[in-house]
Each structure stands twice: as C-alpha cells, then as structure tokens.
Design an enzyme around this catalytic site. Structure first.
Site, PDB file in Angstrom:
ATOM      1  N   GLU A 166      16.995 -71.266 -22.140  1.00 56.85           N
ATOM      2  CA  GLU A 166      16.384 -71.257 -21.839  1.00 56.85           C
ATOM      3  C   GLU A 166      15.659 -72.440 -21.175  1.00 56.85           C
ATOM      4  O   GLU A 166      13.969 -73.272 -21.581  1.00 56.85           O
ATOM      5  CB  GLU A 166      15.429 -70.109 -21.776  1.00 56.85           C
ATOM      6  CG  GLU A 166      15.720 -68.816 -21.728  1.00 56.85           C
ATOM      7  CD  GLU A 166      14.977 -67.627 -22.548  1.00 56.85           C
ATOM      8  OE1 GLU A 166      14.033 -68.045 -22.253  1.00 56.85           O
ATOM      9  OE2 GLU A 166      15.481 -66.677 -21.851  1.00 56.85           O
ATOM     10  N   GLU A 363      21.699 -62.921 -23.032  1.00 60.50           N
ATOM     11  CA  GLU A 363      20.550 -62.142 -23.417  1.00 60.50           C
ATOM     12  C   GLU A 363      20.016 -60.878 -22.368  1.00 60.50           C
ATOM     13  O   GLU A 363      20.538 -61.124 -21.593  1.00 60.50           O
ATOM     14  CB  GLU A 363      18.998 -63.596 -23.795  1.00 60.50           C
ATOM     15  CG  GLU A 363      18.676 -63.842 -25.136  1.00 60.50           C
ATOM     16  CD  GLU A 363      18.305 -64.707 -25.070  1.00 60.50           C
ATOM     17  OE1 GLU A 363      16.648 -64.003 -24.948  1.00 60.50           O
ATOM     18  OE2 GLU A 363      17.883 -66.029 -25.979  1.00 60.50           O
TER      19      GLU A 363
END
Length: 458
Positions: A166, A363
């Site tokens: 991320e 995720e």
C-alpha cells in the site's frame, strides 16, 4: 451452488512486522518511525498502546505457524522489518534478525506454507526518515540495497516477493492527512515521496532480476472510485480520484508509465516531482510480475459543491467531494462501506486495462470493536466476518469464471494485531489474542476458513 476455486489456489492471511512481531527493542532491532512517534506522542495511539509488544510473533512464531497450518493455510504473507534486519537502514546486517527471518521462512516451508515476503510495510527506519525518508532519492537507493540483501539471503527459499505494501498510504498519512509520521501536510512533498517510492520499487525489481528466479510484485490497495451519477461532472470527479489513489501506483507498476492526465494535472498546479534522466526507462524496464490487491471498501465521489480555498494546502479533494450512497451496507466500527462487488470490478479492470496481470487478493478483512461481546462458550462467534469473507469470495469466484487471473485470497489478518494509531481498537484476526496472557484462541471464522481451504471452495 458450489463454488470451487482453481487448483493450487492460495488460501492464507497477511500481516506486517511492526503490527505482529513485538520485541521492538529486542534482538538488536533499530528504531523505525512508529517506535519514534509513539515515544514522542503516545496519546495519539488508541488507549496509549504502542508497538513495543504487539502480538508477540517474534517469540511465538513456531506455535503461530502451526496454528496457520491448522486452519488450512497454504500461503502466508509477512513483511521483513528493514530496521530490524539493518538497524539504521544502512550498514551491517543484524545477524540475530537475519536468523529470525530465516527460521520463520523455514518453519513455514516445513508446514507446507509458501512464504510471500513484503520488503516494506509502512516502517521506515528512523535514521532514514531523519534524511527525509522517500523525499530523499538516496533513501530509495538504500532501500534497493536492503532489498538485494534480502534476495541474497532468502531467495533460495522465497519465490514470491513484494516491494511495497500500500505505498499510497504513507503518502496520504505522512504527507497529506496527518495520520502517519512525519505528519507533514505538503502536496508537493507528497508527490515527491510517491515518485521516489516507485523509483525505489523499480530499483529493487532491477536488483531481483539479477539474482532471483521467482516472481516479484507490489501490493496495492485498489479502491474503485464510483461516481454518484453519470453526469459528466460526477464522472470526471471519479476519474480524478482514480488517478490519485489507484493509477498513481498501478500504472507505473504494471504498465511502466504514469497516466498523462495525472502528469498534466500535477503540472497545472506546479506539483510535479523532480525526476532524473533515465527514470522513464528504469520504470518501463522494471514492471511487476504479480500484483497483490488489498480491498476493503469502495470510494464514492461526486463533483465538488464549492471551490476549494485557494490558500489551503493542495489536496486530491480539490477535485471531488466524497459521497455517501443512501442505503449502503456498513461496517459501523470502522465507518467503512461493505461492497463485495468491488473486488469483481477491480479484477475486471485488471483484465481489460492491465493485460490481465496475475494477481491475488492480498488483504480483505473486517475490523470489529469489542468482539468479546460475541463470545459464547469460550469462542467468538464472528458470523459477520464469515459473511464478509463469503460475500467477497463469491465475487472473486465470478471474476475468475470470466477469465481474470486471480490466484488466491488472503485475509487481513491471521490473528488480532496492532493497527497503527488504532492499536487494538478493532480486531481483524482468525485468532483472538488476549493481550494480558498472549493466549491465542480460534474464532468461528477460523474453523469456517479451514473447511473452505480444505474443500478449495464452499
């Protein structure tokens, strides 16, 4: 209806070093920005809980990996702590840390669990941040050297590598919205940090190409940007949101170049980063093999109702307003919309616009506060989490049926862990963690996931 996933599907979970290991000042580990920030501003962390202990994986990894095997994991993604392996970010390797990570990898393999390793998960070494972090290109070059050490040490056993997790989040949190250290609000610096992060990723991929024989990729939190309506102004707002929050890392990672529309927009506002000759070729030649997709919620936007304050800091929200869709399904504990179809839309976008790159859900998860309310007969009955996972898997299965190269599903996370400023406010794990005793107890979702993994479907 039985939904069966492709043979060899990756069932598992994901976590990060800072959030799980604990032992933040043990084993020769150097400080990272979270250790430092907690020291100077502990009040910004929920209930004053910092990263020192977290969930104790550093001392309990053998038992924890055995628990992973019990609930059907065949893969597991974790991160190496740059500041643990190389205290200060540069210089000699901390051999105690090198042995620890080697032991974790070996233990995973011994249980038939393939290790997926992330090199950077929000945890800049303090000394590197003192040099400006990724504002400073020299830190990007230091990251590539760290990456090379990891490849040399563990590349014989690890065949799935990821440069960053991320990467947009440290840009947002550290340089725009003040929820990560160094708590700077400066759009021009944010642009430079984002760019140097991509340069660091490309440099690391270049190093891997010299020595590695597996696959290397990146983990991106892709958040579909849905317009309020088909009005051209709403559609334009969603396109610009997509440029900032998705395509700013997706395009250079997969296609090797930035969207021209993003370049033009930043140029119009004098927010282009400094670049060096040869950077274009560096990015083009070092695209990823494998994309991890983190998905939690959609982004819904509309055209701005009012012009932004011209004296306020430059923000992506100069170009759109957030929109709350009436009737949306919510996770009230995080304030996040639950929209399972988003994962299908992401995968179809990758198929249609990004060469159908090999990908997986790296995720996806549901954080819930005060989960003890749902404990019955010694077990947390987290049916809400089972419903959440099932709903997303149904749409992921639909995407695979339509030809998307989605290879796996990893829940965030294996056991309750420390969530940055939120600490242990919301729990995400298959396993409940008692912070006083460190006891791990499976939740109902752990047993359900085991059956899904064993059947390769549901």
């Amino acid at each position: 209806m039985k939904r069966e996933f492709p043979e060899g599907f990756w069932w598992g979970s994901a976590t990060s070093s800072t959030q799980l290991e604990g032992a933040a000042s043990e084993g020769g580990k150097g400080k990272n920005i979270w250790d430092h920030w907690y020291e100077i501003e502990p009040g910004r962390f929920f209930d004053g809980v910092g990263p020192e202990q977290t969930s104790g994986f550093y001392h309990r990894y053998r038992d924890d990996i055995a628990l992973m095997k019990e609930i059907g994991h065949n893969t597991y993604r974790f991160s190496i702590s740059w500041s643990r392996l190389i205290p200060g970010g540069e210089g000699p390797v901390n051999e105690e840390a090198a042995t620890f990570y080697g032991n974790v990898i070996d233990e995973l393999l011994r249980h038939g669990i393939e290790p997926f390793v992330t090199l950077y998960h929000f945890d800049m070494p303090k000394e590197m941040q003192d040099q400006g972090g990724f504002e400073n290109r020299r830190v990007a070059e230091a990251f590539a050297r760290y990456a090379n050490i990891c490849f040399e040490r563990y590349g014989d056993r690890v065949k799935k590598w990821f440069t960053f997790n991320e990467p947009i989040v440290p840009v947002e949190g550290g340089y725009l919205y003040d929820f990560h250290y160094p708590n700077i609000v400066d759009g021009k610096k944010a642009s430079q940090v984002a760019y140097h992060t991509m340069i660091a990723s490309a440099l690391a991929i270049s190093e891997y190409r010299k020595v590695g024989d597996g696959k290397i990729g990146i983990i991106l939190n892709l958040t579909p940007s849905y317009p309020r309506s088909e009005h051209p102004a709403d559609v334009k707002a969603s396109r610009i949101a997509d440029l900032f929050f998705n395509r700013s890392f997706l395009d250079p990672s997969v296609l090797g170049e930035y969207p021209q529309e993003l370049i033009d927009l930043l140029a119009d506002y004098d927010h282009l980063p400094a670049v060096l000759e040869g950077d274009r070729e560096l990015l083009k030649q070092n695209t990823i093999d494998l994309l991890g997709v983190n998905y939690y919620q959609p982004r819904r936007v509309k055209a701005k109702a009012y012009l932004p304050n011209p004296e306020a800091p430059f923000m992506p929200e100069w170009f759109f307003d957030h929109y709350e869709m009436p009737g949306r399904k919510m996770n009230p504990y995080r304030g996040w919309e639950i929209y399972e179809k988003g994962i299908y839309d992401i995968m179809m976008n990758l198929k249609e616009n990004y060469g159908n790159i090999e990908s997986f859900v790296s995720e996806n998860g549901m954080g819930v506060q005060d989960e003890g309310r749902f404990e019955k007969e010694g077990m947390i009955h987290d049916d809400y989490r089972i419903d959440f996972i099932r709903g997303h898997l149904e749409w992921l299965h639909a995407a695979i049926q339509e030809g998307c190269q989605a290879k796996g599903y990893h829940l965030w996370t294996f056991m309750d862990n420390w969530s940055w400023m939120n600490a242990y406010k919301n729990r995400y794990g298959f396993y409940q963690v008692d912070l006083d005793t460190m006891e791990r107890k499976p939740k109902k979702s752990a047993h359900w996931f085991r059956e899904v993994s064993m059947q390769n479907g549901f």
